[in-house]
Design a protein around this motif. Sequence first.
Motif, PDB file in Angstrom:
ATOM      1  N   SER A   1       0.825  -1.213   0.000  1.00 41.17           N
ATOM      2  CA  SER A   1       0.000   0.000   0.000  1.00 41.17           C
ATOM      3  C   SER A   1       0.860   1.264   0.000  1.00 41.17           C
ATOM      4  O   SER A   1       0.353   2.364  -0.238  1.00 41.17           O
ATOM      5  N   ASP A   2       2.165   1.120   0.248  1.00 43.44           N
ATOM      6  CA  ASP A   2       3.077   2.260   0.228  1.00 43.44           C
ATOM      7  C   ASP A   2       3.590   2.568  -1.182  1.00 43.44           C
ATOM      8  O   ASP A   2       4.270   3.571  -1.391  1.00 43.44           O
ATOM      9  N   THR A   3       3.276   1.694  -2.132  1.00 47.12           N
ATOM     10  CA  THR A   3       3.707   1.892  -3.522  1.00 47.12           C
ATOM     11  C   THR A   3       2.548   2.462  -4.325  1.00 47.12           C
ATOM     12  O   THR A   3       1.472   1.883  -4.379  1.00 47.12           O
ATOM     13  N   MET A   4       2.754   3.616  -4.942  1.00 48.80           N
ATOM     14  CA  MET A   4       1.712   4.187  -5.790  1.00 48.80           C
ATOM     15  C   MET A   4       1.645   3.417  -7.116  1.00 48.80           C
ATOM     16  O   MET A   4       2.673   3.133  -7.723  1.00 48.80           O
ATOM     17  N   VAL A   5       0.430   3.097  -7.531  1.00 53.18           N
ATOM     18  CA  VAL A   5       0.219   2.475  -8.831  1.00 53.18           C
ATOM     19  C   VAL A   5      -0.611   3.439  -9.672  1.00 53.18           C
ATOM     20  O   VAL A   5      -1.745   3.769  -9.314  1.00 53.18           O
ATOM     21  N   VAL A   6      -0.019   3.910 -10.759  1.00 52.27           N
ATOM     22  CA  VAL A   6      -0.724   4.816 -11.660  1.00 52.27           C
ATOM     23  C   VAL A   6      -1.332   3.993 -12.783  1.00 52.27           C
ATOM     24  O   VAL A   6      -0.617   3.351 -13.553  1.00 52.27           O
ATOM     25  N   LEU A   7      -2.654   4.020 -12.858  1.00 52.77           N
ATOM     26  CA  LEU A   7      -3.384   3.286 -13.886  1.00 52.77           C
ATOM     27  C   LEU A   7      -3.830   4.275 -14.952  1.00 52.77           C
ATOM     28  O   LEU A   7      -4.768   5.042 -14.760  1.00 52.77           O
ATOM     29  N   ASP A   8      -3.119   4.268 -16.063  1.00 50.23           N
ATOM     30  CA  ASP A   8      -3.411   5.185 -17.178  1.00 50.23           C
ATOM     31  C   ASP A   8      -4.509   4.550 -18.028  1.00 50.23           C
ATOM     32  O   ASP A   8      -4.268   3.593 -18.767  1.00 50.23           O
ATOM     33  N   ALA A   9      -5.712   5.114 -17.925  1.00 53.13           N
ATOM     34  CA  ALA A   9      -6.891   4.543 -18.590  1.00 53.13           C
ATOM     35  C   ALA A   9      -7.371   5.407 -19.745  1.00 53.13           C
ATOM     36  O   ALA A   9      -8.573   5.491 -20.015  1.00 53.13           O
ATOM     37  N   ALA A  10      -6.434   6.035 -20.451  1.00 55.53           N
ATOM     38  CA  ALA A  10      -6.791   6.952 -21.534  1.00 55.53           C
ATOM     39  C   ALA A  10      -7.648   6.295 -22.608  1.00 55.53           C
ATOM     40  O   ALA A  10      -8.456   6.959 -23.261  1.00 55.53           O
ATOM     41  N   TYR A  11      -7.495   4.973 -22.783  1.00 57.31           N
ATOM     42  CA  TYR A  11      -8.216   4.261 -23.843  1.00 57.31           C
ATOM     43  C   TYR A  11      -9.215   3.252 -23.287  1.00 57.31           C
ATOM     44  O   TYR A  11      -9.632   2.332 -23.987  1.00 57.31           O
ATOM     45  N   MET A  12      -9.607   3.424 -22.032  1.00 58.77           N
ATOM     46  CA  MET A  12     -10.446   2.428 -21.360  1.00 58.77           C
ATOM     47  C   MET A  12     -11.789   2.222 -22.056  1.00 58.77           C
ATOM     48  O   MET A  12     -12.289   1.094 -22.163  1.00 58.77           O
ATOM     49  N   GLU A  13     -12.405   3.292 -22.540  1.00 59.71           N
ATOM     50  CA  GLU A  13     -13.709   3.155 -23.210  1.00 59.71           C
ATOM     51  C   GLU A  13     -13.600   2.266 -24.438  1.00 59.71           C
ATOM     52  O   GLU A  13     -14.481   1.464 -24.725  1.00 59.71           O
ATOM     53  N   PHE A  14     -12.511   2.399 -25.179  1.00 57.93           N
ATOM     54  CA  PHE A  14     -12.312   1.570 -26.363  1.00 57.93           C
ATOM     55  C   PHE A  14     -12.103   0.112 -25.957  1.00 57.93           C
ATOM     56  O   PHE A  14     -12.624  -0.803 -26.600  1.00 57.93           O
ATOM     57  N   GLY A  15     -11.329  -0.090 -24.891  1.00 56.06           N
ATOM     58  CA  GLY A  15     -11.042  -1.439 -24.444  1.00 56.06           C
ATOM     59  C   GLY A  15     -12.273  -2.196 -24.000  1.00 56.06           C
ATOM     60  O   GLY A  15     -12.482  -3.355 -24.390  1.00 56.06           O
ATOM     61  N   LYS A  16     -13.102  -1.560 -23.194  1.00 59.40           N
ATOM     62  CA  LYS A  16     -14.283  -2.257 -22.690  1.00 59.40           C
ATOM     63  C   LYS A  16     -15.307  -2.486 -23.793  1.00 59.40           C
ATOM     64  O   LYS A  16     -16.118  -3.416 -23.704  1.00 59.40           O
ATOM     65  N   THR A  17     -15.285  -1.651 -24.840  1.00 57.07           N
ATOM     66  CA  THR A  17     -16.196  -1.851 -25.963  1.00 57.07           C
ATOM     67  C   THR A  17     -15.851  -3.139 -26.706  1.00 57.07           C
ATOM     68  O   THR A  17     -16.748  -3.857 -27.161  1.00 57.07           O
ATOM     69  N   ARG A  18     -14.573  -3.421 -26.804  1.00 55.03           N
ATOM     70  CA  ARG A  18     -14.149  -4.639 -27.493  1.00 55.03           C
ATOM     71  C   ARG A  18     -14.252  -5.875 -26.607  1.00 55.03           C
ATOM     72  O   ARG A  18     -14.551  -6.967 -27.077  1.00 55.03           O
ATOM     73  N   ASP A  19     -14.006  -5.705 -25.307  1.00 54.50           N
ATOM     74  CA  ASP A  19     -14.018  -6.848 -24.388  1.00 54.50           C
ATOM     75  C   ASP A  19     -14.272  -6.324 -22.976  1.00 54.50           C
ATOM     76  O   ASP A  19     -13.414  -5.660 -22.393  1.00 54.50           O
TER      77      ASP A  19
END
Length: 365
Positions: free
Chosen positions: A183-201
């Motif tokens: 929990s001390d490690t930051m995880v950056v989740l770059d979801a710039a294309y998330m809408e496209f991804g979920k549309t396909r799968d």
Amino acid sequence: MRFQPALDKIPAYEAGKPIELVVREYGISPEKVLKLASNENPYGVSPKVSEVIKEAVYKMPLYPDDSYKALKDALAKTHGVDAKNVIQGNGSDQIFDFATRSVLNPGDKILQNGKTFSMYSIYAGQCGAETIQTSSELHDLNQFLDLYKKHSPKIIFICTPCNPIGDALDKSDLYTFLQKISSDTMVVLDAAYMEFGKTRDLRKEVQAADVISKFPNVLYTNTFSKIYGLGGMRIGYGIASEEMIRAFYKLRPPFNVSQLSQLAAATALSDREFVENYLKENLKEMVRYENFAKKKGLFYFESYANFITIKLDQAKLDSTQTFDTLLKEGIILRNLKSYGLNALRITIGRPEQNDRVLERLSELL
């Protein structure tokens, strides 16, 4: 003059070639230049956005409301979070800047994929941090975990779907990985294309509200530059725990998003019909490129974004030479040689734009 020593190791970010450059250097009229290099929305912006901007031109001399309440409320509603979990940025790039400066010191490390968005390492380098990356082209979470245990990075950057490859992680695999991260490690989740991804799968969909509630060390970022067509307005955002957002606000400059940009973004969120139509057309045209690559015997990465990356090795073509040839004809694609790939990344355009690209590539092949 002496500059920070860390700058000696940092490459300048190289953006896709602008239309203006092609017009200026090759004497091609602007209407004949086709730009499919920067993953912009080929259908422009929602008509609702155009109208609201026209009506709000009188606000240009005024500073924006620095609370950004309207925009943050709209984002909070869209993602099912509280406005206190949201911060706006001058593009999602600025959110990455906040993230790195909030935790990194000289000598620290970040971890990222072997092929990914270059700004992660650039911002980390500005803090004097070192970038550790996997050897794989696609996201290999086993490699991520091994390198995490070995190097103890302060930040892990995960871009899914990933630029410039287009691959995307299943949510279940991502969550299994996140459970193994401190929990001390930051995880950056770059979801710039998330809408496209979920549309396909749908297995690729990661919802901001869900991931930050389960993993308070995760920062979820997104942008209005891709699906909403607001690249020229430079606006993105981050969603995270209140603690993380409070820290970022101490780094945020005043009025960091323009008056018209926040208005355009809030309006864009309200036009789902525009977004859904684009997603449908993008996927349909993506299949055309896939079929083309199969027919020509070219390797391509299955893409969950609004672009496709095609390797040219099997055709014995050099991506730089091919890129230059097309550039001189007014076709701007993205050469990935700087990423160590003999490949072209092609933004999925409108049907008539794709006709032109596919016809010309076929001739070159």
